[in-house]
Design a protein around this motif. Sequence first.
Motif, PDB file in Angstrom:
ATOM      1  N   ARG A   1       0.816  -1.219   0.000  1.00  0.00           N
ATOM      2  CA  ARG A   1       0.000   0.000   0.000  1.00  0.00           C
ATOM      3  C   ARG A   1       0.849   1.268   0.000  1.00  0.00           C
ATOM      4  NH1 ARG A   1      -3.566  -2.058   5.000  1.00  0.00           N
ATOM      5  NH2 ARG A   1      -4.299  -4.009   4.065  1.00  0.00           N
ATOM      6  N   ARG A   2       2.173   1.091  -0.081  1.00  0.00           N
ATOM      7  CA  ARG A   2       3.056   2.265   0.001  1.00  0.00           C
ATOM      8  C   ARG A   2       3.626   2.666  -1.350  1.00  0.00           C
ATOM      9  NH1 ARG A   2       7.220  -0.188   4.038  1.00  0.00           N
ATOM     10  NH2 ARG A   2       6.867  -1.863   2.518  1.00  0.00           N
ATOM     11  N   LEU A   3       3.539   1.782  -2.358  1.00  0.00           N
ATOM     12  CA  LEU A   3       4.116   2.051  -3.672  1.00  0.00           C
ATOM     13  C   LEU A   3       3.032   2.066  -4.740  1.00  0.00           C
ATOM     14  CD1 LEU A   3       7.271  -0.269  -3.534  1.00  0.00           C
ATOM     15  CD2 LEU A   3       7.205   2.220  -3.246  1.00  0.00           C
ATOM     16  N   PRO A   4       3.219   2.831  -5.800  1.00  0.00           N
ATOM     17  CA  PRO A   4       2.258   2.806  -6.920  1.00  0.00           C
ATOM     18  C   PRO A   4       2.261   1.428  -7.584  1.00  0.00           C
ATOM     19  CG  PRO A   4       3.694   4.724  -7.050  1.00  0.00           C
ATOM     20  CD  PRO A   4       4.287   3.829  -6.013  1.00  0.00           C
ATOM     21  N   GLN A   5       1.116   1.050  -8.133  1.00  0.00           N
ATOM     22  CA  GLN A   5       0.998  -0.209  -8.858  1.00  0.00           C
ATOM     23  C   GLN A   5       0.165   0.001 -10.116  1.00  0.00           C
ATOM     24  OE1 GLN A   5       0.534  -4.009  -6.580  1.00  0.00           O
ATOM     25  NE2 GLN A   5      -0.057  -2.651  -4.891  1.00  0.00           N
ATOM     26  N   ASP A   6       0.492  -0.752 -11.153  1.00  0.00           N
ATOM     27  CA  ASP A   6      -0.262  -0.695 -12.409  1.00  0.00           C
ATOM     28  C   ASP A   6      -0.633  -2.106 -12.832  1.00  0.00           C
ATOM     29  OD1 ASP A   6      -0.112   2.153 -12.956  1.00  0.00           O
ATOM     30  OD2 ASP A   6       2.024   1.817 -13.275  1.00  0.00           O
ATOM     31  N   GLY A   7      -1.828  -2.253 -13.360  1.00  0.00           N
ATOM     32  CA  GLY A   7      -2.279  -3.567 -13.829  1.00  0.00           C
ATOM     33  C   GLY A   7      -3.399  -3.413 -14.837  1.00  0.00           C
ATOM     34  N   ARG A   8      -4.001  -4.531 -15.195  1.00  0.00           N
ATOM     35  CA  ARG A   8      -5.122  -4.500 -16.135  1.00  0.00           C
ATOM     36  C   ARG A   8      -6.060  -5.655 -15.857  1.00  0.00           C
ATOM     37  NH1 ARG A   8      -4.940  -7.998 -20.426  1.00  0.00           N
ATOM     38  NH2 ARG A   8      -6.274  -6.655 -21.656  1.00  0.00           N
ATOM     39  N   MET A   9      -7.292  -5.505 -16.319  1.00  0.00           N
ATOM     40  CA  MET A   9      -8.286  -6.572 -16.205  1.00  0.00           C
ATOM     41  C   MET A   9      -9.168  -6.544 -17.438  1.00  0.00           C
ATOM     42  SD  MET A   9     -11.099  -5.012 -13.512  1.00  0.00           S
ATOM     43  CE  MET A   9     -10.102  -4.032 -12.416  1.00  0.00           C
TER      44      MET A   9
ATOM     45  N   PRO B   1      -0.601   5.743  -3.935  1.00  0.00           N
ATOM     46  CA  PRO B   1      -0.756   6.056  -2.498  1.00  0.00           C
ATOM     47  C   PRO B   1      -0.899   7.564  -2.274  1.00  0.00           C
ATOM     48  CG  PRO B   1       1.138   4.620  -2.888  1.00  0.00           C
ATOM     49  CD  PRO B   1       0.704   5.140  -4.224  1.00  0.00           C
ATOM     50  N   THR B   2      -1.839   7.960  -1.420  1.00  0.00           N
ATOM     51  CA  THR B   2      -2.008   9.371  -1.038  1.00  0.00           C
ATOM     52  C   THR B   2      -2.047   9.457   0.484  1.00  0.00           C
ATOM     53  OG1 THR B   2      -4.425   9.423  -0.895  1.00  0.00           O
ATOM     54  CG2 THR B   2      -3.460   9.634  -3.091  1.00  0.00           C
TER      55      THR B   2
END
Length: 741
Positions: free
Chosen positions: A425-433, A450-451
């Motif tokens: 929950r501390r780093l950006p993540q990218d994915g797809r569905m 994260p904000t």
Amino acid sequence: MTTSAQTAADSGSAEKSAEKIAGQPDAKATPETSAAAIKTTLLAYRKESLQQFAQLLKTADVNPFLSLFAGNFGHADKLQCELALAIFNPGDSMDAFVHDVATLKLIAKVPCVLAIVNEGGMPQVQEVKTELAADDILYLPLPANELGKILKTYVASLRIEQKKRVQRVDFAKRAQSLGIILVENGIISPLQLKKALDFQKETTNLRLGDALVSLGFIDDFQKTHFLASQLGVPVATPKQFASADLNVVALIPERVAREYHCIALEKIDDELIVAMLDTSNLRLLDNLRDQTDLRINPILGTLEDITVSIDRYYRDIASHRSASDLMADLATEVQYIKKVEEEMGVEEAATAGAELGIIKLVNMLIANAVRDRASDIHIEPMEKELTVRYRVDGELRRVMSPPRHSHQAIITRIKILSDLNIAERRLPQDGRMVVKIGIKEVDVRVSILPTIFGEKCVLRILDKEAYEKSMHNLGFTDHEFKIFREHIVRPHGMIVVTGPTGSGKSTTLYSALQQIKDVTSNIITVEDPVEYHMDGVTQVPVNAAIGMTFASALRSILRQDPDTILIGEIRDNETADIAVKMALTGHMVYSSLHTNDASSAVARFVDIGIPPLLLASSLNLVVAQRLIRRICQRCKVPYAPAQEMLDELHLPSSEISEVKFFHGEGCVTCNGVGYSGRMGIFELLVVTREIRKLILRGAPTSDIQDMAEKEGMKTLRQAGMELVLKGETTIEQVLAATTDS
């Protein structure tokens, strides 16, 4: 500026406040058609305005139905007529106009007051539109036939009301039929009336108005006004349809609304204003009163407006109810999330994300976004609330606010669907569905950021149909399409599409691939991420975490015997260097770049380290593009833009005076915003012999721009203005999307 007081002083006593306009039929001594002419007074603050509009009425062919008088606003409270045409010119006092129109309608009790706004006066009138007591506002210029149709409609409506009053006074006198009134007022011909009556006999339970609409002799707008006059009820306005409150609409069950074609629009104390097709249906009125426990005030609406409003509002009501029901069920089940949100373990997060209510809520968010043609879904945690917004036609709008404590469960569910790490929950993540809605599969790209108040999630919805559509539908003109088509089928070289994020670059590139792909070509793409899966194309995703960068992927692709390569974006020197060398060694390269216009692409390449010699030899075409909103065709009307905007265009005053500008007034179809859908504008810089010479010399961007324009290139601003002149979009949209180039 001429005020109403000055006008009154100029025109003398109240008895002389209305003078007969020369050449008009005398109500006491003319044939039958003229004898029934509606007494109409033209009012303006300037004498020339009266003369100009009186002349316009002659071309509109309404003089036989109007007994025209010239009046003044100074004696508006003592005016006696059936129809008042209040003329407003740019420069007139708006405060005086609002006051005088209210006087005509409320003090003099003129049955019908139309505000006539001359060219250039629209911006002033739009600001006080809600305060203006006029029955309708007509913006000039209007085609003569359209002006005639509108005035004849109001004249016929007044005649219907007159006949009703006569009938009430003299019960022995037979009421004149609607058909005869329409013939007398030039709305339909006697032959059309006969055809409508014959058609009415052949069809059971069909009213004359419906028969006339079915045969195309009148439209729904006219029928509704005539019926309103007969029944003595008002007509629902576009503003009422567009601004209805969901809580008010929900007072009438959807089944009843659809069955009887009615919709609740406003609630004032214990009165409910309901738009319907048949205001004389007493059984319906009684049922609505019993169901809502409110006094029903019926008004008329067109079938199209009511149907579109029912579809939109009840769909949103269903979504909000579903969300509310789901959140009510979840309130006790996931209450602990708010208290221990940061400490929630992987197992607890997975369990919360798998709750049936959360699954349904996420499915509903995506399904509704696809239905509303949204390009993005924003799920944004704030300190005390959670907000969901959709981006539709480039504009964000708020659609829902689920309870704050459901935030982590929603994000976890999205992470599970897109194969992301639910513990991080501390780093950006990218994915797809991939989501299947009915028979339609939709690709969704997921970005988690994260904000300070938790993770914000943005879902990019990738519409397969957008990439498969014809390049003609992208917005290219015939000339631009011919240039683009010639270059994408070349065997080698480089085509670069530039523009900011969200300007449609990927759509243009994918559409080009769809145009050229066949079994004889080996097409490979390198993307970060792969936005849409294409049959017959080899697509390679970039994964920087394991060293799979654009550059490393491109080196391997060269050993795959490619014919055409699409590079998602050129970001650095290494990628740009490989792309240029590919273009020089017999490959066709498509890519995108972030610059403001086409000519700036050359400076950008040089800035990241590409020698001018290699760039001049490899670059074939640069396309700069933007997306602008399209005017809603249903509520499109002519208007006069503010002078500051016209000054931005640098058009000669002689040209501006001949141009008609349009915008959308706002209606139920476009949800009151005046726009519906988007289109592209393009700037195509063809790298000709002269342009290559400038690149080799290291010429500044301005020189390249000047040479390209000299050779026939249209700038983004010019391309946008062509659409403005065609009535497709507004000056505001073009100015907002383009720089002055």
